[in-house]
Structures are given as C-alpha cells and as structure tokens.
Design a protein around this motif. Structure first.
Motif, PDB file in Angstrom:
ATOM      1  N   SER A  90       5.342  11.077  -3.653  1.00  0.00           N
ATOM      2  CA  SER A  90       6.156  10.397  -4.846  1.00  0.00           C
ATOM      3  C   SER A  90       5.360   9.004  -4.964  1.00  0.00           C
ATOM      4  CB  SER A  90       7.606  10.343  -4.519  1.00  0.00           C
ATOM      5  OG  SER A  90       8.318   9.432  -5.387  1.00  0.00           O
ATOM      6  N   TRP A  91       5.191   8.666  -6.477  1.00  0.00           N
ATOM      7  CA  TRP A  91       5.153   7.319  -6.723  1.00  0.00           C
ATOM      8  C   TRP A  91       5.728   6.136  -6.040  1.00  0.00           C
ATOM      9  CZ3 TRP A  91       7.623   3.551  -9.396  1.00  0.00           C
ATOM     10  CH2 TRP A  91       8.487   4.144 -10.189  1.00  0.00           C
ATOM     11  N   ILE A  92       7.071   6.279  -5.510  1.00  0.00           N
ATOM     12  CA  ILE A  92       7.967   5.333  -4.960  1.00  0.00           C
ATOM     13  C   ILE A  92       7.909   5.459  -3.538  1.00  0.00           C
ATOM     14  CG2 ILE A  92       9.319   5.505  -6.932  1.00  0.00           C
ATOM     15  CD1 ILE A  92      11.343   7.049  -5.540  1.00  0.00           C
ATOM     16  N   SER A  93       6.964   6.126  -2.959  1.00  0.00           N
ATOM     17  CA  SER A  93       7.152   6.466  -1.375  1.00  0.00           C
ATOM     18  C   SER A  93       6.325   5.070  -0.824  1.00  0.00           C
ATOM     19  CB  SER A  93       6.360   7.720  -0.796  1.00  0.00           C
ATOM     20  OG  SER A  93       5.119   7.674  -1.190  1.00  0.00           O
ATOM     21  N   PRO A  94       6.638   4.658   0.379  1.00  0.00           N
ATOM     22  CA  PRO A  94       5.905   3.669   0.960  1.00  0.00           C
ATOM     23  C   PRO A  94       4.478   3.698   1.021  1.00  0.00           C
ATOM     24  CG  PRO A  94       7.928   4.339   2.267  1.00  0.00           C
ATOM     25  CD  PRO A  94       7.588   5.170   1.274  1.00  0.00           C
ATOM     26  N   LEU A  95       3.821   4.918   1.211  1.00  0.00           N
ATOM     27  CA  LEU A  95       2.417   4.780   1.346  1.00  0.00           C
ATOM     28  C   LEU A  95       1.784   4.780  -0.045  1.00  0.00           C
ATOM     29  CD1 LEU A  95      -0.316   5.646   2.416  1.00  0.00           C
ATOM     30  CD2 LEU A  95       0.440   8.201   2.224  1.00  0.00           C
ATOM     31  N   ALA A  96       2.598   5.627  -1.183  1.00  0.00           N
ATOM     32  CA  ALA A  96       2.104   5.476  -2.615  1.00  0.00           C
ATOM     33  C   ALA A  96       2.111   3.891  -2.958  1.00  0.00           C
ATOM     34  CB  ALA A  96       2.840   6.303  -3.374  1.00  0.00           C
ATOM     35  N   ARG A  97       3.273   3.343  -2.637  1.00  0.00           N
ATOM     36  CA  ARG A  97       3.274   2.114  -3.139  1.00  0.00           C
ATOM     37  C   ARG A  97       2.286   0.970  -2.561  1.00  0.00           C
ATOM     38  NH1 ARG A  97       8.507  -0.033  -5.525  1.00  0.00           N
ATOM     39  NH2 ARG A  97       9.614   1.557  -5.993  1.00  0.00           N
ATOM     40  N   ALA A  98       1.776   1.302  -1.310  1.00  0.00           N
ATOM     41  CA  ALA A  98       0.770   0.723  -0.754  1.00  0.00           C
ATOM     42  C   ALA A  98      -0.554   1.062  -1.242  1.00  0.00           C
ATOM     43  CB  ALA A  98       0.832   0.983   0.752  1.00  0.00           C
ATOM     44  N   LEU A  99      -0.708   2.169  -1.789  1.00  0.00           N
ATOM     45  CA  LEU A  99      -1.842   2.540  -2.380  1.00  0.00           C
ATOM     46  C   LEU A  99      -2.285   2.039  -3.746  1.00  0.00           C
ATOM     47  CD1 LEU A  99      -2.338   6.154  -0.871  1.00  0.00           C
ATOM     48  CD2 LEU A  99      -3.721   4.390  -0.196  1.00  0.00           C
ATOM     49  N   ILE A 100      -1.054   1.999  -4.321  1.00  0.00           N
ATOM     50  CA  ILE A 100      -1.260   1.629  -6.030  1.00  0.00           C
ATOM     51  C   ILE A 100      -1.832   0.379  -6.126  1.00  0.00           C
ATOM     52  CG2 ILE A 100       0.065   1.283  -8.009  1.00  0.00           C
ATOM     53  CD1 ILE A 100       1.667   3.507  -7.250  1.00  0.00           C
ATOM     54  N   LYS A 101      -2.966   0.280  -6.982  1.00  0.00           N
ATOM     55  CA  LYS A 101      -3.886  -0.933  -7.568  1.00  0.00           C
ATOM     56  C   LYS A 101      -4.696  -1.156  -6.207  1.00  0.00           C
ATOM     57  CE  LYS A 101      -0.719  -2.797 -10.397  1.00  0.00           C
ATOM     58  NZ  LYS A 101       0.207  -4.171 -10.851  1.00  0.00           N
ATOM     59  N   ALA A 102      -4.834  -0.556  -5.148  1.00  0.00           N
ATOM     60  CA  ALA A 102      -5.931  -0.657  -4.140  1.00  0.00           C
ATOM     61  C   ALA A 102      -7.155   0.100  -4.928  1.00  0.00           C
ATOM     62  CB  ALA A 102      -5.521  -0.122  -2.825  1.00  0.00           C
ATOM     63  N   ARG A 103      -8.442  -0.210  -4.174  1.00  0.00           N
ATOM     64  CA  ARG A 103      -9.545   0.614  -4.693  1.00  0.00           C
ATOM     65  C   ARG A 103     -10.308   1.192  -3.542  1.00  0.00           C
ATOM     66  NH1 ARG A 103     -11.322  -1.222  -9.581  1.00  0.00           N
ATOM     67  NH2 ARG A 103     -10.296  -3.188 -10.617  1.00  0.00           N
ATOM     68  N   GLU A 104     -11.199   2.188  -4.041  1.00  0.00           N
ATOM     69  CA  GLU A 104     -11.960   2.576  -2.882  1.00  0.00           C
ATOM     70  C   GLU A 104     -12.777   1.431  -2.042  1.00  0.00           C
ATOM     71  OE1 GLU A 104     -15.388   5.405  -4.219  1.00  0.00           O
ATOM     72  OE2 GLU A 104     -13.684   6.523  -5.368  1.00  0.00           O
ATOM     73  N   GLY A 105     -12.865   1.973  -0.862  1.00  0.00           N
ATOM     74  CA  GLY A 105     -13.254   1.002   0.214  1.00  0.00           C
ATOM     75  C   GLY A 105     -12.150  -0.081   0.792  1.00  0.00           C
ATOM     76  N   ASP A 106     -11.119  -0.071   0.257  1.00  0.00           N
ATOM     77  CA  ASP A 106     -10.032  -1.049   0.707  1.00  0.00           C
ATOM     78  C   ASP A 106      -9.143  -0.391   1.708  1.00  0.00           C
ATOM     79  OD1 ASP A 106     -10.640  -2.923  -1.573  1.00  0.00           O
ATOM     80  OD2 ASP A 106      -8.716  -2.540  -2.751  1.00  0.00           O
ATOM     81  N   SER A 107      -8.695  -1.447   2.480  1.00  0.00           N
ATOM     82  CA  SER A 107      -7.655  -0.678   3.580  1.00  0.00           C
ATOM     83  C   SER A 107      -6.363  -1.391   3.418  1.00  0.00           C
ATOM     84  CB  SER A 107      -7.827  -1.649   4.946  1.00  0.00           C
ATOM     85  OG  SER A 107      -9.248  -1.109   5.425  1.00  0.00           O
ATOM     86  N   VAL A 108      -5.270  -0.453   3.472  1.00  0.00           N
ATOM     87  CA  VAL A 108      -4.137  -0.613   3.132  1.00  0.00           C
ATOM     88  C   VAL A 108      -3.166  -0.585   4.218  1.00  0.00           C
ATOM     89  CG1 VAL A 108      -4.232  -0.162   0.643  1.00  0.00           C
ATOM     90  CG2 VAL A 108      -3.511   1.523   2.423  1.00  0.00           C
ATOM     91  N   ARG A 109      -2.037  -1.293   4.421  1.00  0.00           N
ATOM     92  CA  ARG A 109      -0.891  -1.316   5.449  1.00  0.00           C
ATOM     93  C   ARG A 109       0.336  -1.078   4.817  1.00  0.00           C
ATOM     94  NH1 ARG A 109      -2.256  -4.963  10.366  1.00  0.00           N
ATOM     95  NH2 ARG A 109       0.114  -4.689  10.379  1.00  0.00           N
ATOM     96  N   PHE A 110       1.107  -0.034   5.468  1.00  0.00           N
ATOM     97  CA  PHE A 110       2.387   0.125   4.941  1.00  0.00           C
ATOM     98  C   PHE A 110       3.150   0.533   6.206  1.00  0.00           C
ATOM     99  CE2 PHE A 110       0.328   4.329   5.627  1.00  0.00           C
ATOM    100  CZ  PHE A 110       1.451   5.136   5.780  1.00  0.00           C
ATOM    101  N   GLN A 111       4.609   0.632   6.014  1.00  0.00           N
ATOM    102  CA  GLN A 111       5.393   0.965   6.866  1.00  0.00           C
ATOM    103  C   GLN A 111       5.788   2.361   6.970  1.00  0.00           C
ATOM    104  OE1 GLN A 111       6.927  -1.561   9.366  1.00  0.00           O
ATOM    105  NE2 GLN A 111       7.962   0.382  10.124  1.00  0.00           N
TER     106      GLN A 111
END
Length: 186
Positions: free
Chosen positions: A146-167
């Motif tokens: 879901s777009w409201i999940s913590p993982l999706a929220r961390a991923l949204i607006k990131a780009r290929e090659g980026d690293s994201v952190r989420f709880q």
C-alpha cells in the motif's frame, strides 16, 4: 434477554472493523490503479444487481412462512442483507474518494511514485520486488504494498540508485533501490 430486543450494530462507520493497514489517512484521496478501480466497480454492481435482489427474495419468501423467530432463512438472510448493505456503503464511499492513477503515465521515469514496480536490495544483497498500489489492492504475497505503508512512504520520490531507511517491525532497515519500472497493474 430475547434477541428481538437486542440491537445489532448498524455499521455506520464502515471502516470501523478494518485493520489499520486498510484505513485511509483522514483527508486523503483513495489512490487506486485502473484495474483495482474496475474490480471495485464490478463488485459493487454485482452486489447491487445480483446478490442483494436474490437475498431480498429469500428473506421475503422466508417471512411469508410465518414465525420469524425460529426461521433460519429469515434470520440469516437479514444478517446477510446487513453485510451486503455495509459492503455497498463501503465500496460507494471508496469509489467516491477514488483517484485513479495510471502507472503508464509516468513513462520512463526513474523516480518512484504510485504504481511503480521497485526492486530493492537489503544489506545482505537479498533482492525483493514491490509494486506500490492502493490500500484496497494490497497483497503482500504478490509483492503489492500500500502507498501508505512505511516502506512505500520511504520509497516514494526516491530514485534508482538511492538508498532509503524506514522503520520496519524488526527495526530500522536500509534498502538500496536497484530498478524502477512502470507497467500496467492487473
């Protein structure tokens, strides 16, 4: 106490029994893919035009048989009617708030938005692929989050090659974004 005098819940708050992952944040639109929107419209039409009229016939027939207090067809038919009506209200509200987002409109974008299929790798190099979908389309077994999940929220607006952190439930996690693809969600 006799069941005739016990009032069951009217189900006025149709989202009351939903798990937190299926509830929309207050004031937000119900983002959904074209396929998910069509599935909800088809289910609503089936309930209104087929299922509900059939159950109404059964309840009317059962009511004509006399004593309703021990009439299983009548009692269970009325209960089923309440369930159908609750689902119809829920689907109607969701469709009214729906904002259909076609992932193909993103084109060849490497930035993550709704509808993106994203391949990520964790610190151990284990890769997973997720598709960011609407709340009602979520299916973890198919990799749909879901777009409201913590993982999706961390991923949204990131780009290929980026690293994201989420709880996550296991603590803070870091993922590297390997690939972003936009395709039709079925």
């Amino acid at each position: 106490m006799n069941k005739a005098f016990v009032r069951e819940s009217d189900g006025d708050d149709d989202e009351e029994g939903l798990s937190p992952s299926l509830k929309l944040p207050a004031g937000t639109r119900n983002y959904i893919s074209p396929a998910g929107h069509q599935r909800q419209k088809d289910e609503l039409e089936h309930l209104v035009k087929r299922e509900r009229p059939h159950v109404v016939e059964v309840v009317a027939w059962a009511a004509s048989n006399g004593d309703r207090s021990e009439n299983g067809d009548y009692i269970y038919g009325k209960r089923r009617l309440r369930e159908i009506d609750r689902r119809i209200r829920f689907l109607t509200k969701r469709l009214e708030n729906a904002e259909v987002v076609d992932p193909l409109r993103q084109g060849d974008n490497d930035q993550i938005f709704f509808g993106a299929r994203v391949t990520v790798a964790d610190a151990d190099g284990v890769e997973n692929t997720y598709t960011i979908v609407g709340v009602d389309e979520m299916d973890v077994a198919k990799g749909r989050i879901s777009w409201i999940s913590p993982l999706a929220r961390a991923l949204i607006k990131a780009r290929e090659g980026d690293s994201v952190r989420f709880q996550s439930p296991l603590g803070v996690r870091e993922l590297d974004i390997i690939e972003v693809v936009y395709e039709t969600i079925t």
